[in-house]
Design a protein around this motif. Sequence first.
Motif, PDB file in Angstrom:
ATOM      1  N   ILE A   1       0.845  -1.312  -0.338  1.00 13.69           N
ATOM      2  CA  ILE A   1       0.237   0.022   0.188  1.00 13.69           C
ATOM      3  C   ILE A   1       1.186   1.492  -0.172  1.00 13.69           C
ATOM      4  N   GLY A   2       2.139   1.438   0.500  1.00 17.41           N
ATOM      5  CA  GLY A   2       3.058   2.071   0.967  1.00 17.41           C
ATOM      6  C   GLY A   2       3.571   1.870   0.007  1.00 17.41           C
TER       7      GLY A   2
ATOM      8  N   ILE B   1      -3.066  10.935   3.517  1.00 20.02           N
ATOM      9  CA  ILE B   1      -2.894   8.730   3.742  1.00 20.02           C
ATOM     10  C   ILE B   1      -2.388   8.643   4.913  1.00 20.02           C
ATOM     11  N   GLU B   2      -1.566   9.822   6.099  1.00 16.46           N
ATOM     12  CA  GLU B   2      -0.954   9.399   6.478  1.00 16.46           C
ATOM     13  C   GLU B   2      -2.181   9.802   7.963  1.00 16.46           C
ATOM     14  N   ILE B   3      -3.099  10.791   7.977  1.00 24.37           N
ATOM     15  CA  ILE B   3      -4.261  10.595   8.366  1.00 24.37           C
ATOM     16  C   ILE B   3      -4.812   9.342   8.378  1.00 24.37           C
ATOM     17  N   TRP B   4      -5.595   8.513   6.947  1.00 18.24           N
ATOM     18  CA  TRP B   4      -6.250   7.602   7.341  1.00 18.24           C
ATOM     19  C   TRP B   4      -5.970   6.356   8.179  1.00 18.24           C
TER      20      TRP B   4
ATOM     21  N   TYR C   1      12.016  10.446  -1.223  1.00 20.87           N
ATOM     22  CA  TYR C   1      11.263   9.774  -1.163  1.00 20.87           C
ATOM     23  C   TYR C   1      10.083   9.427  -2.036  1.00 20.87           C
ATOM     24  N   ARG C   2      10.009   8.314  -2.397  1.00 20.24           N
ATOM     25  CA  ARG C   2       9.212   7.717  -3.729  1.00 20.24           C
ATOM     26  C   ARG C   2       8.095   7.637  -3.823  1.00 20.24           C
ATOM     27  N   SER C   3       7.963   6.318  -2.277  1.00 22.96           N
ATOM     28  CA  SER C   3       6.371   6.300  -2.469  1.00 22.96           C
ATOM     29  C   SER C   3       6.190   7.049  -0.971  1.00 22.96           C
ATOM     30  N   SER C   4       5.212   6.435   0.030  1.00 24.73           N
ATOM     31  CA  SER C   4       4.740   6.610   0.801  1.00 24.73           C
ATOM     32  C   SER C   4       5.236   4.841   1.938  1.00 24.73           C
ATOM     33  N   ALA C   5       6.070   4.279   1.252  1.00 25.26           N
ATOM     34  CA  ALA C   5       6.572   2.728   1.973  1.00 25.26           C
ATOM     35  C   ALA C   5       7.103   2.748   3.015  1.00 25.26           C
ATOM     36  N   GLN C   6       7.914   4.370   3.738  1.00 25.12           N
ATOM     37  CA  GLN C   6       8.645   4.313   4.689  1.00 25.12           C
ATOM     38  C   GLN C   6       8.299   4.690   5.320  1.00 25.12           C
TER      39      GLN C   6
ATOM     40  N   MET D   1       4.812   3.551   5.492  1.00 31.00           N
ATOM     41  CA  MET D   1       4.137   2.361   6.004  1.00 31.00           C
ATOM     42  C   MET D   1       4.734   1.498   6.575  1.00 31.00           C
ATOM     43  N   CYS D   2       5.756   0.637   6.697  1.00 31.93           N
ATOM     44  CA  CYS D   2       6.779   0.043   6.956  1.00 31.93           C
ATOM     45  C   CYS D   2       6.642   0.113   8.437  1.00 31.93           C
ATOM     46  N   PHE D   3       7.396   1.462   8.809  1.00 33.81           N
ATOM     47  CA  PHE D   3       7.531   1.945  10.809  1.00 33.81           C
ATOM     48  C   PHE D   3       5.907   2.092  10.755  1.00 33.81           C
ATOM     49  N   TYR D   4       4.683   2.318  10.840  1.00 35.85           N
ATOM     50  CA  TYR D   4       3.930   1.967  11.256  1.00 35.85           C
ATOM     51  C   TYR D   4       3.359   0.764  11.723  1.00 35.85           C
TER      52      TYR D   4
END
Length: 547
Positions: free
Chosen positions: A88-89, A247-250, A466-471, A473-476
Amino acid sequence: MAKPHSDADASGLGYAYQLPSGGLLLRLKSSLSQFSDLFSDFSRYISPAYHHDRCERSVHMRLYSMHKREFVMVFLGFFTCFGLGIVIGLTGPPITSTSSLTAQQILANTSLAHSPTVLGKGPFAMKSPLTTTYSQQMWLIAKLVTDNNDDERYDKSFQVSVSIDGINEQHKPQSVIGSGVAHNRTRHLVCVRNDCEEFTVMHLGFLDYAHYIITVRFYGLESFHQKYNIRSITFYFKTYSPEFTQIEIWFRCIFLLFTFIVICWYAHTLRKYPIYDWSIEQRWLSVLLPLLLLYDNPFFPLIFLMNSWLPGMLDAILQATFLCSLLMFWLCIYHGLRQNERSFVRFYLVKVIVVLPIWLCAIVLATWEKCNELRDPTYSHFVDTKNYNGFKMFFYIACCMYVLYLVLLLLRAYTELRSMPYFDMRLKFLTLLMLFVLCISITVTTCRFGFGILEDNFVASLNTTYRSSAQFMCFYGLLNFYLYTMAYVYSPDGRFAQAELAVTKDNPAISMIDDSDEDVVYGSDEESRRPLTSVGGGAGKNDYDSD
């Protein structure tokens, strides 16, 4: 078959003594066997059991009754959820957004456009791109290019002066930092040949206006400009991407909801057991799960509803508190499995002394920089080298102390408990998940993403892209799914819901040595001591004489 003697039953013990028949040796053996069964009724008063001080009792955990295929399914579920979060990230938007302006573009159509010294001192008045509350923060970064071709590295100190005006809803400038109170901050220009490292001009921790007019002046670069000839200056505006913020809020909301559900379910499974019967893992999870709820931060939307630095600092404090609690959890579990007496002074005090400096470093760094940037957007702890270097050294020493202490406890736990059933199972499960969490966390930090103030410092660098939100999503996702997995494994097993079946021995010094890891199902002490021959047993109950 000999009949039960009525006098034996009158004793109230519930057992009958059978008169042996046959040879002398057989009679003696049978008598000793039945006497042992009769004596076992009193053995709990003289042998270590869960009601003695030297032994700890605990609620039966699901971990004890899990077979290999169940372990595989648990780990498969954990890795599947974690992998789904990364996917998803990867499909999400980049974390940051960057736009640039060159000095030539800024000075075009001005009287200073053809000035030979303007690149060495300014002023450079520029308008920021459109920002919203979802942009969260804004950094202004400058990068210089010279005409120098010599193979040398040089470091030039100079001062930066910044004045900031915000454009209000009436499209009129509103002074944020006026020219009369403009702050001068020292910066270091480090160059190799014609390429110079970027430096942060200023940082706004929260955004009140859609646009800002920022005027930058340099002091002390005139001689440098004459010697090396500054060819160009590029200014970069860097903010968090509004799409990433959504994305972070959701996903913070989703993790918050799932964490609340897990807390309710976990409390429901343990509601019938007194807290002093819980194992050390179950007690710690009852602390970590509420802290995970705060780590997901139910107050996060306040960042966008309040134009203040307080919600951002609160978020950093909550994250640091949860992460340090997780570090404390690992220390306590590896030591607590070997020790039942856990007084604060002898058990917890040393661990608090080890973890507290790490927590203080995170809290001080967050509050220190946030408060200084509130008064002065040009402040940077990287420039405050005297305090920052000492602070960094203190943090490294604290981390080294923690790692050494954790390794010591881990080795001692494996040395003493690895050959004991159930305890080796607890150690292996805890260690495997812990190593995975540490490896992924270090990898994500290497990819220049982290929590709170650490993340902001990474974003402030142009090298961080950052090319995406993967970092994120991975951390949280990692920390949330890690605690969900432990909550499931350490929860009471539904097959042992009765109170007398749910209390199991938990002392490394006794019991469980001859039991297997998978095939033993816990029963009560009374059942384990029940003799083969009981009073009132008929042929229909399959009771047999010892002879």
